[in-house]
Design a protein around this motif. Structure first.
Motif, PDB file in Angstrom:
ATOM      1  N   ALA A  77      32.727 105.701 -24.261  1.00 51.25           N
ATOM      2  CA  ALA A  77      33.396 106.764 -23.515  1.00 51.25           C
ATOM      3  C   ALA A  77      32.509 108.006 -23.439  1.00 51.25           C
ATOM      4  O   ALA A  77      32.424 108.665 -22.392  1.00 51.25           O
ATOM      5  CB  ALA A  77      34.736 107.101 -24.172  1.00 51.25           C
ATOM      6  N   LEU A  78      31.835 108.319 -24.549  1.00 48.52           N
ATOM      7  CA  LEU A  78      30.922 109.459 -24.555  1.00 48.52           C
ATOM      8  C   LEU A  78      29.758 109.228 -23.596  1.00 48.52           C
ATOM      9  O   LEU A  78      29.358 110.139 -22.846  1.00 48.52           O
ATOM     10  CB  LEU A  78      30.396 109.699 -25.975  1.00 48.52           C
ATOM     11  N   PHE A  79      29.210 108.012 -23.595  1.00 47.53           N
ATOM     12  CA  PHE A  79      28.125 107.699 -22.667  1.00 47.53           C
ATOM     13  C   PHE A  79      28.583 107.844 -21.219  1.00 47.53           C
ATOM     14  O   PHE A  79      27.877 108.413 -20.382  1.00 47.53           O
ATOM     15  CB  PHE A  79      27.610 106.286 -22.905  1.00 47.53           C
ATOM     16  N   GLY A  80      29.776 107.329 -20.912  1.00 43.60           N
ATOM     17  CA  GLY A  80      30.292 107.446 -19.554  1.00 43.60           C
ATOM     18  C   GLY A  80      30.448 108.900 -19.131  1.00 43.60           C
ATOM     19  O   GLY A  80      30.084 109.280 -18.010  1.00 43.60           O
ATOM     20  N   GLY A  81      30.980 109.720 -20.030  1.00 43.84           N
ATOM     21  CA  GLY A  81      31.148 111.135 -19.704  1.00 43.84           C
ATOM     22  C   GLY A  81      29.821 111.855 -19.543  1.00 43.84           C
ATOM     23  O   GLY A  81      29.639 112.634 -18.600  1.00 43.84           O
ATOM     24  N   ALA A  82      28.881 111.604 -20.459  1.00 47.63           N
ATOM     25  CA  ALA A  82      27.581 112.269 -20.392  1.00 47.63           C
ATOM     26  C   ALA A  82      26.812 111.857 -19.141  1.00 47.63           C
ATOM     27  O   ALA A  82      26.191 112.687 -18.474  1.00 47.63           O
ATOM     28  CB  ALA A  82      26.768 111.943 -21.643  1.00 47.63           C
ATOM     29  N   ALA A  83      26.859 110.561 -18.804  1.00 49.38           N
ATOM     30  CA  ALA A  83      26.104 110.055 -17.655  1.00 49.38           C
ATOM     31  C   ALA A  83      26.646 110.603 -16.345  1.00 49.38           C
ATOM     32  O   ALA A  83      25.886 111.086 -15.491  1.00 49.38           O
ATOM     33  CB  ALA A  83      26.131 108.529 -17.646  1.00 49.38           C
ATOM     34  N   THR A  84      27.962 110.547 -16.159  1.00 44.99           N
ATOM     35  CA  THR A  84      28.530 111.019 -14.892  1.00 44.99           C
ATOM     36  C   THR A  84      28.403 112.535 -14.754  1.00 44.99           C
ATOM     37  O   THR A  84      28.193 113.045 -13.651  1.00 44.99           O
ATOM     38  CB  THR A  84      29.998 110.591 -14.765  1.00 44.99           C
ATOM     39  N   GLN A  85      28.515 113.257 -15.861  1.00 45.35           N
ATOM     40  CA  GLN A  85      28.331 114.707 -15.781  1.00 45.35           C
ATOM     41  C   GLN A  85      26.896 115.065 -15.432  1.00 45.35           C
ATOM     42  O   GLN A  85      26.641 115.917 -14.573  1.00 45.35           O
ATOM     43  CB  GLN A  85      28.721 115.371 -17.099  1.00 45.35           C
ATOM     44  N   GLN A  86      25.932 114.399 -16.083  1.00 41.00           N
ATOM     45  CA  GLN A  86      24.527 114.703 -15.839  1.00 41.00           C
ATOM     46  C   GLN A  86      24.124 114.329 -14.421  1.00 41.00           C
ATOM     47  O   GLN A  86      23.426 115.087 -13.742  1.00 41.00           O
ATOM     48  CB  GLN A  86      23.658 113.955 -16.853  1.00 41.00           C
ATOM     49  N   LEU A  87      24.558 113.164 -13.946  1.00 43.39           N
ATOM     50  CA  LEU A  87      24.259 112.771 -12.566  1.00 43.39           C
ATOM     51  C   LEU A  87      24.942 113.708 -11.574  1.00 43.39           C
ATOM     52  O   LEU A  87      24.376 114.040 -10.533  1.00 43.39           O
ATOM     53  CB  LEU A  87      24.714 111.328 -12.325  1.00 43.39           C
ATOM     54  N   GLY A  88      26.144 114.143 -11.903  1.00 38.86           N
ATOM     55  CA  GLY A  88      26.852 115.054 -11.020  1.00 38.86           C
ATOM     56  C   GLY A  88      26.144 116.381 -10.850  1.00 38.86           C
ATOM     57  O   GLY A  88      26.167 116.980  -9.762  1.00 38.86           O
ATOM     58  N   LEU A  89      25.473 116.847 -11.906  1.00 37.69           N
ATOM     59  CA  LEU A  89      24.775 118.132 -11.839  1.00 37.69           C
ATOM     60  C   LEU A  89      23.577 118.108 -10.890  1.00 37.69           C
ATOM     61  O   LEU A  89      23.034 119.160 -10.560  1.00 37.69           O
ATOM     62  CB  LEU A  89      24.322 118.557 -13.245  1.00 37.69           C
ATOM     63  N   LYS A  90      23.177 116.929 -10.459  1.00 35.72           N
ATOM     64  CA  LYS A  90      22.086 116.845  -9.494  1.00 35.72           C
ATOM     65  C   LYS A  90      22.530 117.324  -8.120  1.00 35.72           C
ATOM     66  O   LYS A  90      21.708 117.795  -7.326  1.00 35.72           O
ATOM     67  CB  LYS A  90      21.568 115.405  -9.400  1.00 35.72           C
ATOM     68  N   THR A  91      23.819 117.194  -7.793  1.00 30.33           N
ATOM     69  CA  THR A  91      24.290 117.526  -6.449  1.00 30.33           C
ATOM     70  C   THR A  91      25.503 118.451  -6.448  1.00 30.33           C
ATOM     71  O   THR A  91      26.174 118.584  -5.432  1.00 30.33           O
ATOM     72  CB  THR A  91      24.650 116.234  -5.669  1.00 30.33           C
ATOM     73  N   THR A  92      25.802 119.077  -7.593  1.00 28.98           N
ATOM     74  CA  THR A  92      26.860 120.082  -7.616  1.00 28.98           C
ATOM     75  C   THR A  92      26.377 121.281  -8.415  1.00 28.98           C
ATOM     76  O   THR A  92      25.325 121.232  -9.062  1.00 28.98           O
ATOM     77  CB  THR A  92      28.160 119.520  -8.215  1.00 28.98           C
ATOM     78  N   THR A  93      27.130 122.362  -8.377  1.00 28.72           N
ATOM     79  CA  THR A  93      26.748 123.582  -9.083  1.00 28.72           C
ATOM     80  C   THR A  93      27.264 123.548 -10.520  1.00 28.72           C
ATOM     81  O   THR A  93      28.170 122.786 -10.856  1.00 28.72           O
ATOM     82  CB  THR A  93      27.337 124.812  -8.378  1.00 28.72           C
ATOM     83  N   VAL A  94      26.681 124.411 -11.358  1.00 27.76           N
ATOM     84  CA  VAL A  94      27.145 124.531 -12.735  1.00 27.76           C
ATOM     85  C   VAL A  94      28.595 125.000 -12.759  1.00 27.76           C
ATOM     86  O   VAL A  94      29.403 124.533 -13.571  1.00 27.76           O
ATOM     87  CB  VAL A  94      26.235 125.510 -13.511  1.00 27.76           C
TER      88      VAL A  94
END
Length: 304
Positions: A77-94
């Motif tokens: 669950a932690l990996f899923g959250g970290a991965a989707t958040q990190q990938l999301g930061l490539k195309t969204t704002t902080v």
């Protein structure tokens, strides 16, 4: 540890995470998202390992196959959250990322109701709405149109909610918060490195370029803050934990203003007030109800 002390630990974890959003975003100028995740969580696992070994020597509860399964599920669950958040930061704002990630404050009580058949204290629902509203107002109430990164961050919020719920259950059963911390860090780091080796290039120059961000999020956002979360959750409920942890957006905005001279919109101050009020309500109302119930028991006549 009292529930108030536990919630203060969760508040400190949120403050550390608030400072990590900028580091997560700027690191990807030098290194790929999965290399970043893998390195940060392996550093966190190594940092917590000595404390885990000390905890294991003093533990009275033996590790069962169920415990191992819970460690694995929490790590995934932690990996899923970290991965989707990190990938999301490539195309969204902080700002968008911190707001949308904060939606886990709503998902946690929903998970408790749907999967655990456990109804949270009624104050959690208005508290959750107030907390999410506060995070929204921190952005000025003007989010841009949803991007792929925003949608990934919604998925991230679901994973975070699962991680918070699983962590609370696991620590309650095992009594080993630092063992869970080390296990989930190692699992997340290993999963991320497997993906990184297959999909992303790497060089020593990239690692050196992102080293400050990797060390900050590895030692503090991951090693310290997640361990504080695990320890604090041992003495509070998942729903209350979610309320306090959601204040990471508040701290992110405050640290941005303090360290980067960023300005907060006028609505942001109302958002801060709403979040603080939500945290006070979920802390005070259940405690008042508990004391009232105890007083009722003491004052009731003894019919035995």
């Amino acid at each position: 540890m009292t529930r108030i002390q536990a919630n203060l630990l969760l508040l400190l974890a949120a403050a550390i995470w608030g400072g990590g959003f900028v580091a997560q975003s700027t690191a990807m100028k030098a290194i790929g998202p999965f290399w970043f995740i893998g390195l940060r969580f392996l550093i966190a696992a190594v940092a917590v390992l000595p404390f885990m070994l000390r905890e294991s020597r003093k533990a009275t509860t033996k590790t069962s196959p169920r415990h191992l399964t819970l460690y694995l599920l929490t790590g995934l669950a932690l990996f899923g959250g970290a991965a989707t958040q990190q990938l999301g930061l490539k195309t969204t704002t902080v700002t968008n990322s911190s707001f949308i990630t904060g939606l886990y404050v709503v998902f946690v009580p929903l998970i408790a109701v749907v999967f655990l058949r456990r109804s949270p204290h009624w104050i959690i629902w208005p508290g959750a709405i107030m907390a999410v509203s506060g995070i929204y107002l921190l952005s000025g109430g003007q989010l841009s149109a949803l991007s792929t990164g925003d949608l990934l961050t919604v998925v991230c919020a679901v994973f975070w909610a699962g991680q918070i719920t699983l962590a609370g259950t696991t620590v309650s059963e095992t009594g080993r918060p630092l063992t869970l911390s080390t296990a989930q860090f190692a699992i997340t780091g290993a999963c991320a490195l497997v993906v990184a080796i297959v999909t992303e290039p790497i060089s020593w120059e990239a690692i050196r370029g992102a080293a400050p961000e990797i060390l900050y999020v590895g030692l503090f956002s991951s090693g310290v803050a997640f361990s504080l979360q695990i320890i604090g959750q041992r003495y509070t409920t998942p729903s209350q934990a979610a309320i306090f942890l959601s204040s990471e957006a508040l701290f992110g905005a405050s640290l941005g203003a303090l360290l980067l001279n960023e300005t907060m919109p006028a609505l942001g101050y109302i958002g801060c007030a709403l979040m603080f009020l939500a945290m006070l309500l979920v802390e005070i109302v259940p405690e008042l109800a508990r004391r009232r119930a105890l007083q009722g028991l003491k004052s009731s006549p003894n019919l035995g």
